[in-house]
Design a protein around this motif. Structure first.
Motif, PDB file in Angstrom:
ATOM      1  N   ILE A   1       0.843  -1.201   0.000  1.00  0.00           N
ATOM      2  CA  ILE A   1       0.000   0.000   0.000  1.00  0.00           C
ATOM      3  C   ILE A   1       0.879   1.252   0.000  1.00  0.00           C
ATOM      4  N   ILE A   2       1.942   1.231   0.839  1.00  0.00           N
ATOM      5  CA  ILE A   2       2.851   2.381   0.879  1.00  0.00           C
ATOM      6  C   ILE A   2       3.483   2.588  -0.504  1.00  0.00           C
ATOM      7  N   GLY A   3       3.943   1.488  -1.132  1.00  0.00           N
ATOM      8  CA  GLY A   3       4.592   1.580  -2.442  1.00  0.00           C
ATOM      9  C   GLY A   3       3.675   2.141  -3.512  1.00  0.00           C
ATOM     10  N   VAL A   4       2.423   1.628  -3.541  1.00  0.00           N
ATOM     11  CA  VAL A   4       1.469   2.088  -4.549  1.00  0.00           C
ATOM     12  C   VAL A   4       1.156   3.567  -4.331  1.00  0.00           C
ATOM     13  N   THR A   5       1.006   3.962  -3.058  1.00  0.00           N
ATOM     14  CA  THR A   5       0.745   5.365  -2.754  1.00  0.00           C
ATOM     15  C   THR A   5       1.876   6.248  -3.268  1.00  0.00           C
ATOM     16  N   GLN A   6       3.117   5.774  -3.072  1.00  0.00           N
ATOM     17  CA  GLN A   6       4.262   6.552  -3.539  1.00  0.00           C
ATOM     18  C   GLN A   6       4.214   6.759  -5.047  1.00  0.00           C
ATOM     19  N   VAL A   7       3.959   5.662  -5.780  1.00  0.00           N
ATOM     20  CA  VAL A   7       3.886   5.768  -7.237  1.00  0.00           C
ATOM     21  C   VAL A   7       2.776   6.734  -7.630  1.00  0.00           C
ATOM     22  N   TYR A   8       1.626   6.603  -6.949  1.00  0.00           N
ATOM     23  CA  TYR A   8       0.482   7.450  -7.272  1.00  0.00           C
ATOM     24  C   TYR A   8       0.807   8.923  -7.032  1.00  0.00           C
ATOM     25  N   ILE A   9       1.369   9.219  -5.865  1.00  0.00           N
ATOM     26  CA  ILE A   9       1.702  10.617  -5.540  1.00  0.00           C
ATOM     27  C   ILE A   9       2.779  11.146  -6.481  1.00  0.00           C
ATOM     28  N   GLY A  10       3.774  10.300  -6.770  1.00  0.00           N
ATOM     29  CA  GLY A  10       4.833  10.707  -7.697  1.00  0.00           C
ATOM     30  C   GLY A  10       4.285  11.066  -9.074  1.00  0.00           C
ATOM     31  N   LYS A  11       3.390  10.204  -9.578  1.00  0.00           N
ATOM     32  CA  LYS A  11       2.792  10.423 -10.897  1.00  0.00           C
ATOM     33  C   LYS A  11       1.969  11.703 -10.927  1.00  0.00           C
ATOM     34  N   LYS A  12       1.183  11.903  -9.860  1.00  0.00           N
ATOM     35  CA  LYS A  12       0.317  13.067  -9.775  1.00  0.00           C
ATOM     36  C   LYS A  12       1.148  14.344  -9.870  1.00  0.00           C
TER      37      LYS A  12
END
Lengths: 292, 285
Positions: A276-287
């Motif tokens: 969950i932490i990893g996916v959140t990071q990718v999501y925030i990074g992409k945004k």
């Protein structure tokens, strides 16, 4: 012509990616899948028999109060550590890029704790807390003073302090790279428009360093959340198992108490948190990329 | 590259310098404490851990005794062999894999391998340790071999390294260069080693620094794989030493200093490269 043949593709793939694939499959993918299977068995670690027990291990994991306490403790520890690691790292980075004398010397110095593993660092700090700080406290109070490591809150404080000390220099390097990636001309333009140094930093430099912040915060979250070496050497879970973090609990469950199935189920819960932490990071990074 | 930001007045600059010095002292304090205590007797450390020199004077005997009890040279040798072999192997297998993944990204096997590697980066080691011990200890019985640890180290770091080489090949190596080599009669294997690999040197250095530091300091995986005393690496030996001699604090100080010295000495010489490598690795990863 020849290059589209299946045999060409297979031989090329095996020649270049074969060794990497085998090692990767053997150490990560197969153990991961096998680990999933182990959570449905009551393996004792020795015998060949791995009786199938369904969801019993997961039930045991959900009912394992010390595990959830350890997880909660890890969250508290991570929040404080991540917060202070990043505050200290950012301040250090700001100071060592401001053009003061000897800034390369300071950069190199602050990085030193990262060279040494958590086990050795933990023992070094154990000495500092148990002997040096106690000696200082005793010379001030005149009587005997207990070590910080002997109380529950003290042990937690020590773990956070050492983690900040350990990782701040590393995160500082990432923030330094962030500071250096912001063109000086942008800040100058802001100053000409009437910003003072502080305002220019807050409104121009920091927003442009977004990627560094995302990087540092998530890196420190994963590092802190999975802390083990430092936990083992500095507190060993003491006093009275009150400083056992999640990773140490999983280790003890599996290798000390030999509840391999339950330990593995608890490890998988940790994996879900990490994912969950990893996916959140990718999501925030992409945004951030879209907005920038 | 050297940035000169104009940071306010002389006063704020002086203040900054003071804060930096205070932080610096706090950062080196634990090391200083170990160094001053390593030259004291056990009794002197217990009675005055902060004194520069103990009442029994400046003694050196902690070192040889700790070295002998820790079996330092053997442990140091183990760590060196394991770190060197794992690092070299990681670099070799990852840059080759990255090459075929970048140049043949249409192949299903490449796409699948690369996505699996990226996805696997979120898996914490704790999830894999029980199955690893079960498979390699129980099923194959290959624990307690240095080679097992080297291969496992490589397997764990291969995804990150491949990812970094992937980025480097993708952005820095022009395809025309390889095509020219093919026209000149190179096979793909030759092209990779003679043309592409030499151009990957900066990434090789970065991966080498990051992985070598990680392997050198790793504790949990080596402690699960190497359970025989003669195979111990520095972190395991330090842990075992502390467990046995924790009351003999002078020896502990010497052992801790010995455990830190090799990498600190290396840092003294390679400081610039290490800082650079770690930074570029962290920013790209």
């Amino acid at each position: 012509m020849e290059r589209n043949k299946m045999s060409y593709k297979v031989s090329q793939f095996l020649m270049f990616a074969g060794p990497a694939s085998i090692l990767f499959l053997g150490t990560v993918i197969i153990p991961f899948i096998y680990g999933l299977y182990l959570t449905f068995t009551s393996w004792d670690g020795v015998s060949k028999a791995k009786p199938f027990v369904g969801l019993t291990n997961y039930m045991a994991a959900f009912a394992d109060a010390p595990y959830w306490q350890a997880l909660g403790r890890t969250v508290v520890y991570s929040i404080f550590s991540v917060l202070f690691i990043n505050i200290v790292a950012f301040l250090l980075a700001y100071m060592v890029t401001s053009g003061v004398k000897g800034q390369n010397f300071f950069r190199a110095g602050f990085f030193i704790p990262n060279l040494i593993g958590g086990i050795v660092l933990g023992y070094v700090w154990k000495f500092v807390f148990n002997r040096a700080f106690v000696a200082i406290a005793e010379s001030i109070s005149g009587g005997t003073a207990p070590s910080l490591l002997s109380t529950t809150n003290g042990a937690m404080f020590c773990l956070i302090l050492v983690s900040v000390w350990q990782y701040a220099g590393y995160m500082m390097l990432i923030y330094v790279a962030g500071f250096m990636s912001v063109p000086e001309s942008l800040k100058e333009a802001a100053m000409i428009d009437g910003c003072n140094t502080f305002q220019a930093t807050m409104n121009v430099t920091i927003p442009l360093m977004r990627a560094s912040f995302v990087q540092c915060i998530f890196l420190s979250i994963t590092r802190c959340f999975m802390v083990y070496d430092l936990n083992l050497s500095l507190t060993k879970g003491e006093p009275f198992n009150s400083s056992v973090m999640a990773a140490m609990h999983v280790y003890n469950q599996a290798f000390t108490y030999k509840n391999y199935g339950t330990g593995q189920a608890e490890a998988l819960i940790l994996f879900v948190v990490c994912a969950i932490i990893g996916v959140t990071q990718v999501y925030i990074g992409k945004k951030g990329e879209v907005a920038a | 590259m050297e940035e000169k930001r104009t940071a306010g007045s002389g006063l704020s600059r002086a203040l900054m310098m003071i804060v930096l010095i205070i932080f610096f002292l706090a950062f080196v304090l634990p090391f200083v404490l170990v160094i001053i205590n390593v030259f004291k007797t056990k009794g002197d450390i217990n009675s005055a851990p902060l004194a520069l020199i103990g009442s029994h004077g400046f003694i050196l005997s902690n070192f040889p005794e700790a070295m002998k009890k820790m079996d330092f040279w053997r442990v140091f040798g183990n760590s060196t062999i394991i770190t060197t072999c794992s690092t070299i192997l990681t670099i070799l297998v990852s840059c080759m894999a990255a090459f075929v993944i970048v140049r043949n990204n249409k192949w299903k096997a490449c796409a699948l391998l690369f996505s699996a590697m990226i996805a696997s980066m979120v898996i914490p080691f704790q999830v894999l340790m029980v199955p690893l011990v079960s498979v390699y200890g129980g099923l194959f019985g290959v624990l307690n071999h240095r080679l097992t640890l080297i291969l496992l180290h490589t397997g764990f770091s291969v995804s990150m390294a491949t990812f970094m080489f992937h980025g480097a090949i993708h952005t820095n190596i022009p395809l025309e260069l390889e095509e020219a080599a093919y026209i000149d009669g190179c096979t793909r294997w030759q092209t990779f080693w003679k043309i592409v690999f030499p151009l990957l040197k900066p990434t090789v250095a970065t991966v080498a620094i990051i992985d070598a530091m990680a392997f050198w300091n790793d504790y949990l995986l080596p402690s699960l794989v190497l359970q025989k005393k003669e195979l111990y690496t520095i972190p395991i030996a330090t842990q075992a030493f502390y467990g046995t001699y924790s009351t003999d604090i002078g020896l502990v100080m010497a052992a801790l200093l010995l455990a830190m010295l090799p990498i600190l000495i290396l840092y003294l010489f390679l400081q610039k490269y290490i800082v650079k490598g770690v930074t570029s690795g962290a920013v790209k990863g």
